[in-house]
Design a protein around this motif. Structure first.
Motif, PDB file in Angstrom:
ATOM      1  N   THR A  52     -62.638 -64.608-113.439  1.00 40.79           N
ATOM      2  CA  THR A  52     -63.127 -65.197-112.195  1.00 40.79           C
ATOM      3  C   THR A  52     -62.758 -64.314-111.001  1.00 40.79           C
ATOM      4  OG1 THR A  52     -61.076 -66.420-111.854  1.00 40.79           O
ATOM      5  CG2 THR A  52     -62.796 -67.519-113.100  1.00 40.79           C
ATOM      6  N   SER A  53     -63.512 -64.472-109.912  1.00 39.74           N
ATOM      7  CA  SER A  53     -63.132 -63.765-108.687  1.00 39.74           C
ATOM      8  C   SER A  53     -62.201 -64.680-107.889  1.00 39.74           C
ATOM      9  CB  SER A  53     -64.369 -63.426-107.867  1.00 39.74           C
ATOM     10  OG  SER A  53     -64.912 -64.594-107.318  1.00 39.74           O
TER      11      SER A  53
ATOM     12  N   ILE B  49     -62.482 -65.612-104.898  1.00 35.29           N
ATOM     13  CA  ILE B  49     -63.250 -66.566-104.103  1.00 35.29           C
ATOM     14  C   ILE B  49     -63.673 -67.768-104.953  1.00 35.29           C
ATOM     15  CG2 ILE B  49     -65.347 -66.876-102.723  1.00 35.29           C
ATOM     16  CD1 ILE B  49     -63.165 -65.128-101.410  1.00 35.29           C
ATOM     17  N   VAL B  50     -64.210 -67.485-106.138  1.00 31.27           N
ATOM     18  CA  VAL B  50     -64.654 -68.585-106.997  1.00 31.27           C
ATOM     19  C   VAL B  50     -63.453 -69.406-107.473  1.00 31.27           C
ATOM     20  CG1 VAL B  50     -65.640 -69.107-109.257  1.00 31.27           C
ATOM     21  CG2 VAL B  50     -66.793 -67.509-107.730  1.00 31.27           C
TER      22      VAL B  50
ATOM     23  N   THR C 195     -62.086 -71.456-104.622  1.00 30.48           N
ATOM     24  CA  THR C 195     -62.915 -72.614-104.294  1.00 30.48           C
ATOM     25  C   THR C 195     -62.515 -73.812-105.149  1.00 30.48           C
ATOM     26  OG1 THR C 195     -64.746 -71.136-103.779  1.00 30.48           O
ATOM     27  CG2 THR C 195     -65.294 -73.436-104.152  1.00 30.48           C
ATOM     28  N   ILE C 196     -62.376 -73.588-106.446  1.00 23.75           N
ATOM     29  CA  ILE C 196     -62.054 -74.720-107.316  1.00 23.75           C
ATOM     30  C   ILE C 196     -60.593 -75.160-107.126  1.00 23.75           C
ATOM     31  CG2 ILE C 196     -61.419 -73.471-109.437  1.00 23.75           C
ATOM     32  CD1 ILE C 196     -63.551 -76.665-109.144  1.00 23.75           C
TER      33      ILE C 196
ATOM     34  N   GLU D 170     -57.117 -61.798 -99.986  1.00 21.75           N
ATOM     35  CA  GLU D 170     -58.120 -62.746-100.460  1.00 21.75           C
ATOM     36  C   GLU D 170     -57.540 -64.103-100.817  1.00 21.75           C
ATOM     37  OE1 GLU D 170     -60.617 -61.110-103.575  1.00 21.75           O
ATOM     38  OE2 GLU D 170     -60.271 -59.143-102.743  1.00 21.75           O
TER      39      GLU D 170
ATOM     40  N   PHE E  91     -57.233 -65.802 -97.673  1.00 22.24           N
ATOM     41  CA  PHE E  91     -58.539 -66.038 -97.022  1.00 22.24           C
ATOM     42  C   PHE E  91     -59.263 -67.227 -97.640  1.00 22.24           C
ATOM     43  CE2 PHE E  91     -63.018 -65.522 -96.263  1.00 22.24           C
ATOM     44  CZ  PHE E  91     -63.088 -65.025 -94.969  1.00 22.24           C
ATOM     45  N   VAL E  92     -59.199 -67.323 -98.968  1.00 26.72           N
ATOM     46  CA  VAL E  92     -59.974 -68.359 -99.643  1.00 26.72           C
ATOM     47  C   VAL E  92     -59.432 -69.752 -99.328  1.00 26.72           C
ATOM     48  CG1 VAL E  92     -58.753 -68.415-101.849  1.00 26.72           C
ATOM     49  CG2 VAL E  92     -61.190 -68.849-101.785  1.00 26.72           C
TER      50      VAL E  92
END
Lengths: 313, 284
Positions: free
Chosen positions: A133-134, A136-137, A140-141, A249, A252-253
């Motif tokens: 996974t990245s 960001i993804v 998100t979860i 990141e 950031f996310v």
């Protein structure tokens, strides 16, 4: 230049003909330089020049259309409370990720390698999957699981075991927990693979010898297992440390570019804020140079401490 | 007696290990399962109250996916195409250049070889984030902001890949180069026709590493991409991740769909995938 002398006569005539026109294509001396030229170019344009330019910029006030040298003014501004907050967050993040992402994968790999372990492949694959996974993804979860409302999953679990729900993104400790957890979750499986590979190099006869000498589990680990996986330990602590100082990141996310009381601010986040958002590139560059200095000093200390400089063979 | 005791003890250890790893595996897999559940759940509720345990047992629907394949999804697919183009070109270019450099560093003797190798290692250690502002300024002065080229440029010659190709090439038979020379092959012919085919496994590993890092790359594209039409997937998805948005259907369905290419690569090239991800650790 007698570079290649073909033995075959037919080939020789062809080669000689071609050789006159494309001598360089046959030159064993020139070829390696042509092969490495992309790297040289990329080094000069994309590493050396930006590096010099970063140092240069850190002494400038960079405004659109006008640039002036302001001495060390940027550097004296660097050491302000916000920078210290960013540095403190980043340092805590580095300490946690280095410990978690070295120690746990080591223990897990040793267990997975244990002769009494079953379903090794299944477990190894399951732990590896997050690496696909990245940030960001995955982030998100994570934000959904660790939602601020009482009904979100993590808070449901806390309430189930009798604890109070947490507003995850609004406390300093829980913000750090989220970022460290996200990174640890993503990298655990990869680091386990490093250790598993190193464990294959351990000589099994040594374990038998240790058994005969009546060594206990700890002694076996200390004297047989650890020396074999030590290079991986050094490698992973170094790489995790550098990646930790580069962290952006994961913050950031969860917080985009601003977090309450800067609880999620990292040094690179600070560079982004000042250099890009506030367009103060000279100052951003100065923060970057300070960061590089910190990483450099810690790397050297670490490599000395782990004895990486000793064996110079 | 002793034997029986030992068997019981070993059984206990075995069970304990399996229990421990079941928990670890559950923690690892849970967010991935949750991601799929989220994509099949009402998006605005998710963003408002987070993922609840009830959602795992409620009736799922495909509304989010209907949205993403409908007119609302146009922008998302634009990001998808951008990511595919950038990653595709980057894989080809970086493999081409990095393999040449690594190969030469391993199999030729020339002046400055050691120095260049030290430079490769040095760049591996210097965080890109330090160079990011000057590079950004450079892109602005060349008016390359908001272009694919700006996103790709810093990644074209990847030091990790150079390092990996060098380590791999060290194990190749040098005699083949000699006999190819005798046959009248140019130095470049030797590389492309004789040696590169022998390096195929390393190409596969690096294709995956480069593919993954450019597919998931975030900070640099965030800096140099300005218009929504040029965004890559991570940058685009991140713009949807605000409390004030109204595109959460796209966010959740899009997150799942964005992992699909990586999963496909993983399933087909598992062995190379793992070699690629752990390539930083090769010693030599």
């Amino acid at each position: 230049m007698p570079t290649s002398i073909p033995t075959n006569k037919n080939a020789a005539t062809v080669v000689v003909k071609r050789k006159r026109r494309f001598n360089i294509l046959y030159s064993k001396k020139a070829a390696p330089y042509i092969f490495v030229s992309p790297f040289i170019l990329s080094f000069l344009i994309l590493s050396l020049y930006p590096f010099i330019s970063a140092v240069n910029m850190s002494f400038q006030r960079v405004l659109p259309g006008q640039v002036e040298y302001i001495g060390t003014a940027n550097y004296s501004r660097v050491f302000n409370p916000t920078f210290y907050t960013a540095l403190q967050n980043t340092t805590i993040y580095v300490i946690f990720t280095v410990i978690i992402l070295t120690l746990l994968p080591m223990v897990f790999a040793i267990f997975l390698n244990h002769r009494l372990m079953k379903f090794t492949n299944f477990f190894r694959a399951s732990i590896f999957i997050p690496a696909l996974t990245s940030v960001i993804v995955a982030g998100t979860i994570f934000r959904m699981i660790f939602g601020d409302s009482e009904a979100a999953f993590a808070n449901q679990v806390l309430q189930f075991i009798g604890l109070n729900p947490v507003e995850w993104r609004y406390n300093a400790w829980s913000a750090m927990f989220l970022m460290v957890f996200l990174a640890s979750w993503r990298w655990m499986g990869v680091n386990i693979l490093y250790f598993l590979a190193a464990l294959q190099n351990v000589n099994n006869d040594l374990y038998e010898a240790a058994d005969i000498d009546g060594a206990n589990a700890w002694q076996k680990f200390k004297n047989v297992t650890f020396p074999a996986i030590k290079p991986v330990v050094i490698f992973l602590t170094t790489i995790t440390m550098i990646n930790g100082f580069r962290m952006f990141e994961e913050s950031f996310v969860f917080f985009e570019t601003s977090s309450p009381g800067n609880i999620g601010l990292t040094v690179v986040g600070y560079i982004y804020q000042e250099g890009i958002q506030r367009n103060d590139m000279g100052f951003g560059a100065a923060v970057g140079i300070v960061l590089l200095g910190i990483i450099f000093v810690i790397s050297v200390i670490q490599l000395y401490a782990t004895g990486a400089f000793k064996k110079d063979d | 007696m002793m034997e029986k005791k030992k068997v019981v003890k070993e059984k206990t250890i075995s069970v304990l290990l399996i229990v421990l790893f079941s928990i670890v595996a559950l923690i690892s897999l849970f967010p991935v399962i949750a991601l799929v559940v989220a994509a099949l759940s009402p998006a605005s509720d998710l963003m408002r109250i987070g993922l609840t345990s009830q959602l795992f047992f409620s009736s799922w629907d495909f509304q989010n996916f209907e949205a993403i394949f409908g007119s609302e999804g146009t922008r998302y697919w634009r990001w998808y195409v951008n990511s595919l183009i950038i990653s595709g070109i980057l894989i080809i270019l970086s493999l081409f250049f990095s393999s040449m450099v690594g190969y030469a560093l391993a199999l030729y003797d020339f002046k400055g070889k050691r120095f260049i190798f030290v430079l490769v290692l040095l760049i591996l250690m210097i965080p890109f984030e330090i160079l990011m502002l000057p590079l950004f300024r450079m892109m602005m002065s060349f008016q390359l902001i908001d272009s694919y080229f700006a996103v790709m440029l810093p990644l074209i010659v990847a030091p990790v890949a150079v390092f990996f190709f060098r380590q791999y090439s060290l194990g190749l038979p040098k005699e083949l180069m000699e006999s190819a020379r005798v046959d009248g092959c140019t130095e470049f012919g030797i590389f492309f026709k004789v040696m590169a085919p022998l390096m195929l496994p390393s190409f596969a590993a690096m294709a995956i590493l480069q593919g993954l890092s450019s597919w998931n790359n975030f900070l640099w594209p965030l800096l140099v991409l300005r218009s929504n039409d040029m965004f890559t997937l991570p940058v685009g998805l991140a713009t949807l991740l605000t409390p004030y948005g109204n595109n959460y259907q796209i966010l959740f369905a899009g997150s799942v769909l964005s992992i699909v290419p990586i999963i496909i690569l993983f399933l087909f090239f598992q062995r190379f995938f793992i070699a690629g991800l752990t390539s930083g650790g090769v010693k030599g």
